[in-house]
Design an enzyme around this catalytic site. Structure first.
Site, PDB file in Angstrom:
ATOM      1  N   VAL A   1     -15.794   2.416  17.564  1.00  0.00           N
ATOM      2  CA  VAL A   1     -16.407   1.298  18.726  1.00  0.00           C
ATOM      3  C   VAL A   1     -15.681   0.868  19.477  1.00  0.00           C
ATOM      4  CG1 VAL A   1     -18.683   0.712  17.134  1.00  0.00           C
ATOM      5  CG2 VAL A   1     -16.789  -0.166  17.456  1.00  0.00           C
TER       6      VAL A   1
ATOM      7  N   TRP B   1      -6.549   7.200  -1.022  1.00  0.00           N
ATOM      8  CA  TRP B   1      -7.229   8.640  -1.245  1.00  0.00           C
ATOM      9  C   TRP B   1      -7.222   9.060   0.623  1.00  0.00           C
ATOM     10  CZ3 TRP B   1     -10.006   8.403  -5.307  1.00  0.00           C
ATOM     11  CH2 TRP B   1     -10.952  10.032  -5.268  1.00  0.00           C
TER      12      TRP B   1
ATOM     13  N   GLU C   1       0.922  -1.063  -0.137  1.00  0.00           N
ATOM     14  CA  GLU C   1      -0.283   0.207  -0.117  1.00  0.00           C
ATOM     15  C   GLU C   1       1.617   1.117   0.006  1.00  0.00           C
ATOM     16  OE1 GLU C   1      -2.524   2.375   3.035  1.00  0.00           O
ATOM     17  OE2 GLU C   1      -3.678   0.425   2.204  1.00  0.00           O
TER      18      GLU C   1
ATOM     19  N   GLY D   1     -14.355   5.884   5.161  1.00  0.00           N
ATOM     20  CA  GLY D   1     -12.813   7.414   5.434  1.00  0.00           C
ATOM     21  C   GLY D   1     -13.508   8.245   6.534  1.00  0.00           C
TER      22      GLY D   1
END
Lengths: 592, 594
Positions: free
Chosen positions: B160, B53, B21, B112
């Site tokens: 969470v 992104w 990545e 995102g």
């Protein structure tokens, strides 16, 4: 391809084109003999061959069939004669349509001889009166598809030749003017009537040029093979016989061999003179005999018996729809006629590489694949129909085939072994004795010169290669042994299948393997022979069926030998084996 | 190709997939550096690479541009991240349409991060609320074209995770259920958030299987590069740090090299454990750096620095519309980016053989062919812009290039020489000294093993071949001498052309010459490089223009060196020479005595 284009192409390369004419034999045996001779003659690479229309128009169907076989099985550029005798337009169109659908692109348009029993040509109702009308019709109906050849008469047409053996200057000029009309109407090539006075031909060419005929003019040469035939033919065509020719023949007219030898010599001298005057194409009237024609061409240095060059390892197709075809599966190497018939329906033919499989498009088996010339049938009967008491007897027959003792094979349309297979004859004999019954094979070849005699192809300056290939029948037990052995030979790839379609392989279903290829200057790599799993599956049906149709069925019903063969057919596997290491590999190691 | 299909295909072959990545750099130089690193990393054959992104959705255009270059120039299967932040549907569709038209077939669909200055995610007007909506939209609008990857959170989504660093059981299960919804909606691959407790990941995988998620789950591995960055990242993602990791890092936290080395070690051990548990694919968060990622893969035995295998002598395209392409003209061997851009408009790409010429459809020359990364521009300036008083000075520069003294060349997009060219370096130096200025060349190769380090390609157990090839500029006088010499060397074929389009050749216009080919078990002959007269005619314009655009124009206007280069450009011929006898021939025989 159009003959006129081929002649021009050959001329531009500074070479001489030559071609042969044949006529349709009267008997079936005659037809088979013709094709055998034709096959030999065609291996020398004539630019084209033509087949005459039956005299009096009486053998139209036979001519059509012969022409089609010439184009598609013999694979020579074929020109078919077409005459107006007894031919209404419907028949003419049927003939043209037939040859077009068979990929033939060349026609020789003639008025034709008078029908049987007539002295003068008779126009049939609904037909044409002359070659000019025929040329016009072909052009208007078929446009530019056909190359149209017409006849030229160096001494003028026989119809206008007087009793003194000459035509008047007016008749001669009129004949030339008519010839020009034919060319202006769309004919693109002239082939002349036979002649024996070369100066007459040369004058004829010059006269044609003078009146504006620019297309190639090909001299028609008929070697003298026997005295009586020569006199009859020259009389029929009203051909002048030069005095020196008559004088030379007179003392030997009763000696057939001497006449034939002189005929070769005389024609050779004629051709030399013609070539020296810039003519670059020769057309030989063979009368369906090969010896004289070959003798003349060898004398001229146009062919070399010891160096027959092949553009591919298999004969390249002449059918206009598949001239670009240059890749085929190896399985039909010995059965090109069958391969051509089973791929007839394809829209495209492999060019440069096999690529995606065409398996779906192979046509189904039919009687045609198993039809044999009578001569071959006889040979099979003589050589293969012997009592077979055990599998060892079957093995013995295959072994005999490998060592060259047999001229026929149930699995081959060809005569004898392929030249290159002789290299591995001994090893083949051994494995056949061990129960691996080979029907197709090729030795490995690593960077042989492309002009080497037995294995070269594609012209000079290149290198050719082969992966060793074996294709054989064997029992399940022997196959299992082989599969086990192959594990120690990583460069060996195999496929095996039996009649029930049990499949054993160490390659993928889409792995197309080039097993013959060549590298040439300024060319992409040419790979004319491949091993393709999908095609192998199609081929296997044909291969197994041959056990019955080309061997077992030759025995009487209920014969024990016949039963044995059927048993083998039903239980054996057909195996295709490739040694991918063409440099260091030894395909026979797997049988040790 | 869809990443999911590639991973499954590799798993079928019993191999492990790995991927990298990257993120979009902020500066132009950063982008150039990224591509240099990416190019090196891609040489090891990752299954795919993905590009994030921009954080906060702020660098959409840059991401699109980078993704397209990854797919089409670097030629790696690219997966672009796509988030909902600040993205109304029109923008999302524009992005998807853009990557589709660039032959990219893989998307990672994310909600995102919150926009800048916000703590919580904010749904933009006309945009999507969550990744599930995005997946649904992609499937409904583009059907089956895209492979859709979604994120998996082994410790549950950071939103969470409570103060104690854990999610409640209810929250964790709810997160799993949500993940399943994304899969059921059409996602086909899961890549996880980073983690440092392998057992947590393995439990996560098991829990996914239990609730019916059966697609591949790829672990995301972030090697620890430096202590502060590690703490910041794990804090941001609320990732648990196992006590043994903390204990190992504490004593070395001020030693950057030691931390990096430990990071490699830990990453390696984590991967070993996962592979032992049947995981088939690894995804490495590189942070745009190559060292740690490559070291981990080497430790795992998945890559070997000394044996980078090439499936073709040039990098095979990843663009979905040209994945079958496997034949190219040799002229652009050093300019693959240019070749790809000039053939972008083609509907078909050569497969198996070149066949009929495509000269009519090459794209016209444009500024794009001559644009350069700034670093390369700098190198050209440093290495090539020297006073040139005569043709001999020009010859000297070309000679230096052959000697390996120069890192850049006006005629090459690549760094340094091709490895195989080193085989004929000495001879090249000689011919360049004689005024034959080579810009492309390859030695003859006869039946070398396909796994040979310098000239091999296509995988093991094959044989590769090459016809010797030389491409050079020279004067008319020298060309005439070469032509004369070639008359006695029948296996040499040549083409020569000048800027005025005067053509000299001993081959026909339709003669396509395979100059590189390979023979492999159960395959047709592969012939990846050809010499084609029609393509040469197209290439010559680019080659001559390069004299100006990549060299002469680097000098001030009216500079004498600049004038000299323009003179050479306008008078010299570009020559393409092939020695067809790759067994016994010697292409340099042409230059003896000249």
């Amino acid at each position: 391809m159009k003959v006129v284009d081929k002649i021009k192409s050959v001329t531009e390369q500074g070479q001489t084109a030559f071609s042969f004419e044949f006529f349709p034999p009267k008997t079936e045996d005659g037809v088979e003999n013709l094709f055998e001779r034709m096959d030999r003659l065609v291996s020398y690479g004539p630019t084209f061959c033509d087949i005459t229309w039956g005299a009096g128009g009486s053998t139209a169907d036979l001519t059509l069939e012969i022409a089609s076989r010439m184009q598609n099985v013999i694979c020579v550029e074929t020109m078919m004669h077409l005459t107006c005798t007894n031919m209404p337009i419907e028949k003419i169109d049927h003939a043209l349509e037939t040859i077009r659908s068979n990929g033939i692109q060349n026609v020789l348009a003639l008025r034709g001889d008078p029908p049987h029993g007539q002295d003068k040509f008779v126009q049939v109702e609904g037909g044409f009166a002359c070659a000019l009308d025929l040329v016009n019709h072909i052009r208007s109906k078929y446009g530019d598809y056909f190359g149209i050849t017409v006849a030229g008469y160096p001494e003028a047409h026989p119809d206008v030749i007087e009793a003194d053996g000459l035509a008047t200057p007016e008749s001669y000029q009129s004949d030339l003017a008519y010839l020009k009309k034919k060319v202006d109407a769309g004919a693109d090539l002239i082939v002349t009537q036979l002649f024996y006075d070369t100066d007459i031909f040369l004058k004829f060419v010059n006269d044609c040029r003078q009146i504006g005929i620019n297309c190639p003019i090909v001299p028609g040469i008929m070697p003298i093979s026997n005295y009586k035939g020569f006199l009859r033919m020259a009389g029929f065509c009203k051909t002048k016989i030069p005095a020196e020719l008559t004088a030379a023949l007179e003392p030997i007219k009763d000696n057939d061999e001497a006449v034939k030898a002189y005929g070769i010599h005389f024609a050779t001298e004629m051709c030399k003179k013609i070539l020296a005057h810039g003519i670059t194409s020769l057309h030989l009237y063979t009368l369906n005999v090969d010896k004289s024609a070959i003798g003349i061409l060898m004398n001229l240095g146009l062919i070399d018996e010891s160096k027959i060059s092949r553009s591919l390892p298999w004969r390249r197709p002449a059918n206009v729809f598949r001239t670009k075809e240059d890749v085929r599966p190896i399985f039909w190497a010995n059965r090109p006629k069958s391969y051509i018939s089973r791929t007839k329906g394809w829209n495209d033919f492999p060019h440069g590489r096999w690529g995606d499989s065409h398996s779906a498009a192979y046509s189904t088996l039919s009687d045609y694949q198993f039809a044999r010339p009578k001569g071959r049938d006889k040979k099979l009967q003589q050589e293969w129909v012997v009592p077979l008491k055990s599998i060892e007897d079957v093995q013995e027959k295959f072994k005999e085939l490998c060592i060259g003792n047999l001229k026929s094979s149930p699995w081959s349309e060809l005569d004898g072994l392929q030249p290159e297979t002789k290299i591995i004859n001994e090893q083949l004999g051994k494995i056949n004795s061990n129960g691996f019954l080979t029907i197709n094979s090729q030795p490995s070849v690593n960077a042989a010169k492309s002009d080497s005699p037995a294995i070269g192809w594609g012209g000079p300056g290149g290198y050719v290669y082969q992966k060793a290939y074996l294709e054989f029948f064997c029992s399940k037990d022997k196959l299992d042994t082989l599969v086990e052995k192959s594990k120690a030979f990583p460069s060996i790839t195999y496929m095996a299948v039996n009649k029930s379609e049990n499949w054993v392989s160490n390659t993928g279903e889409s792995d197309v393997n080039a097993v013959t290829w060549g590298v040439f200057p300024a060319k992409e790599v040419i790979q004319p022979t491949i091993v393709d799993p999908a095609s192998f599956k199609v081929w296997k049906d044909e291969a197994f069926e041959i056990w019955s149709r080309s061997w077992a069925n030759l025995y009487p019903e209920d014969d024990p030998s016949r039963k044995l063969l059927e048993e083998v057919k039903n239980s054996y596997y057909l195996v295709s084996l490739v040694d991918n290491n063409y440099i260091n590999g030894d395909i026979f190691s797997v049988f040790a």
